[in-house]
Every structure is written in C-alpha cells, then in structure tokens.
Design a protein around this motif. Structure first.
Motif, mmCIF file in Angstrom:
data_model
loop_
_atom_site.group_PDB
_atom_site.id
_atom_site.type_symbol
_atom_site.label_atom_id
_atom_site.label_comp_id
_atom_site.label_asym_id
_atom_site.label_seq_id
_atom_site.Cartn_x
_atom_site.Cartn_y
_atom_site.Cartn_z
ATOM 1 N N ALA A 56 3.742 -9.709 1.458
ATOM 2 C CA ALA A 56 2.466 -10.367 1.754
ATOM 3 C C ALA A 56 1.291 -9.640 1.095
ATOM 4 O O ALA A 56 0.186 -10.188 1.039
ATOM 5 C CB ALA A 56 2.255 -10.442 3.262
ATOM 6 N N ASP A 57 1.505 -8.443 0.566
ATOM 7 C CA ASP A 57 0.439 -7.654 -0.044
ATOM 8 C C ASP A 57 0.131 -8.075 -1.486
ATOM 9 O O ASP A 57 -0.887 -7.678 -2.041
ATOM 10 C CB ASP A 57 0.794 -6.164 -0.028
ATOM 11 C CG ASP A 57 0.727 -5.552 1.360
ATOM 12 O OD1 ASP A 57 0.277 -6.226 2.304
ATOM 13 O OD2 ASP A 57 1.138 -4.381 1.496
ATOM 14 N N GLU A 81 -3.663 -10.002 -7.308
ATOM 15 C CA GLU A 81 -4.356 -9.117 -6.371
ATOM 16 C C GLU A 81 -3.301 -8.434 -5.506
ATOM 17 O O GLU A 81 -2.397 -9.086 -4.991
ATOM 18 C CB GLU A 81 -5.268 -9.991 -5.508
ATOM 19 C CG GLU A 81 -6.105 -9.287 -4.513
ATOM 20 C CD GLU A 81 -7.027 -10.286 -3.819
ATOM 21 O OE1 GLU A 81 -6.611 -10.835 -2.764
ATOM 22 O OE2 GLU A 81 -8.123 -10.526 -4.327
ATOM 23 N N ILE A 82 -3.397 -7.125 -5.375
ATOM 24 C CA ILE A 82 -2.518 -6.361 -4.504
ATOM 25 C C ILE A 82 -3.403 -5.729 -3.439
ATOM 26 O O ILE A 82 -4.324 -4.984 -3.760
ATOM 27 C CB ILE A 82 -1.745 -5.268 -5.272
ATOM 28 C CG1 ILE A 82 -0.915 -5.903 -6.396
ATOM 29 C CG2 ILE A 82 -0.868 -4.460 -4.320
ATOM 30 C CD1 ILE A 82 -0.268 -4.897 -7.328
ATOM 31 N N THR A 83 -3.131 -6.048 -2.180
ATOM 32 C CA THR A 83 -3.909 -5.532 -1.059
ATOM 33 C C THR A 83 -3.010 -4.680 -0.186
ATOM 34 O O THR A 83 -1.964 -5.153 0.277
ATOM 35 C CB THR A 83 -4.497 -6.681 -0.211
ATOM 36 O OG1 THR A 83 -5.262 -7.532 -1.064
ATOM 37 C CG2 THR A 83 -5.371 -6.144 0.907
ATOM 38 N N ARG A 87 -1.143 1.268 6.768
ATOM 39 C CA ARG A 87 -1.994 2.274 7.416
ATOM 40 C C ARG A 87 -2.218 3.517 6.571
ATOM 41 O O ARG A 87 -2.998 4.383 6.945
ATOM 42 C CB ARG A 87 -1.373 2.679 8.746
ATOM 43 C CG ARG A 87 -1.316 1.548 9.736
ATOM 44 C CD ARG A 87 -0.724 2.003 11.027
ATOM 45 N NE ARG A 87 -0.513 0.852 11.894
ATOM 46 C CZ ARG A 87 0.142 0.895 13.019
ATOM 47 N NH1 ARG A 87 0.675 2.035 13.432
ATOM 48 N NH2 ARG A 87 0.289 -0.192 13.736
ATOM 49 N N SER A 88 -1.498 3.618 5.446
ATOM 50 C CA SER A 88 -1.661 4.785 4.577
ATOM 51 C C SER A 88 -1.534 4.353 3.121
ATOM 52 O O SER A 88 -1.106 3.237 2.828
ATOM 53 C CB SER A 88 -0.614 5.850 4.916
ATOM 54 O OG SER A 88 0.679 5.324 4.741
ATOM 55 N N ALA A 118 -5.170 2.600 2.057
ATOM 56 C CA ALA A 118 -5.072 1.612 3.130
ATOM 57 C C ALA A 118 -6.317 0.730 3.116
ATOM 58 O O ALA A 118 -7.438 1.215 3.017
ATOM 59 C CB ALA A 118 -4.932 2.308 4.471
ATOM 60 N N GLY A 119 -6.102 -0.583 3.158
ATOM 61 C CA GLY A 119 -7.206 -1.533 3.161
ATOM 62 C C GLY A 119 -7.829 -1.783 1.796
ATOM 63 O O GLY A 119 -8.725 -2.607 1.667
#
Length: 154
Positions: A56-57, A81-83, A87-88, A118-119
């Motif tokens: 999903a990333d 796009e890679i998101t 958390r790390s 992360a994020g």
C-alpha cells in the motif's frame, strides 16, 4: 539484505536509461494498476501483514506516453509515489510490470527509495529500457502495475 543488490541494479539501469533515453511511439491512453500484495517469505503472520502494508506504500500517480526531458520524446513514463506509512525509516524496492492490451506482462523494471523516514514521501518517474521489454515491443505497452514491494528497515 538483498535490497542493496536490487537497488544497485536499479541504479545501474537508471544510469543506462539516462544515457539510452528509452522511448516508444504508442499514443494509446494508459491505465494504472494497483499494488499486488506480495507473499511473505516466512511462515509467521507478522511478515505477511507487513508485506500487505508495504504494498500500500507504493502508488502509480500516472503513466503513459509523453515527451520527457530524461526519457526522451514519446517515452512510456511512469510517475510514482512511495509513502512510508510505517513507524520507522525504511528502504523500498518495488517492481513494475509493463502490460500489453491483453494484460500480458511485456517486461519489468524496478524503483527504489532508500532510508525513507516514517511519514515521508518519495516521488519520481521512470521508463522501461528496450532490454527490459522481453515479450513484445515498447509500442505494445498499454498499462503498468506494481507487482512486488520489498520494504526493509533502514
């Protein structure tokens, strides 16, 4: 891990692509495909859950034939796009499959993002090289999909 070998191979392909300026002449509109979940390599449920999350990333923003400053005129270009939803920090390798009108796989290429926090989001574009299209011609490409995503802690 094996991600470093794949990243090096993809980087080498990227350099070759910049020099070769892959191009095709099809003008058919392109479709995008979703990420296909990858099977976990171990029997425990945690890696399977992580593989689904990693798929999903990676998202294809748009794809199709365009004149591009790096890939050349009439190139089949994939904007992605890679998101990192984790958390790390993580490194990513995603495999893209180029498909013909019947959804048969013509060839593949890879994209990477190294040490993505992360994020954070990494965006880019790529195009297939002639040598990556083994089961047809560049002009046969009608769509692209994400077929594999490997995510490793960095």
């Amino acid at each position: 891990m094996h991600i470093h070998f794949k990243a090096a191979a993809v980087a080498a392909c990227g350099l070759g692509a910049a020099l070769a300026l892959a191009a095709c002449s099809s003008s058919a509109p392109a479709t995008t495909g979703g990420a296909a979940p990858r099977k976990a390599t171990t029997g425990s449920p945690a890696p399977a859950k992580e593989a689904l999350a990693a798929s999903a990333d990676v998202r294809i923003v748009k794809s199709g034939v365009e004149d591009h400053p790096t890939w050349g005129p009439g190139a089949y270009v994939v904007h992605y796009e890679i998101t990192n939803h984790g958390r790390s920090a993580a490194g990513y390798f995603a495999q893209l499959e180029f498909l013909d009108a019947d959804k048969d796989v013509l060839g593949t290429t890879g994209i990477t993002a190294d040490k993505l926090g992360a994020g954070k989001v990494s965006t880019g574009d790529t195009a297939p090289l002639d040598v990556e299209i083994r089961n047809g011609k560049m002009t046969d490409i009608r769509s692209v999909r994400v077929s594999e995503v490997d995510r490793t802690a960095s």
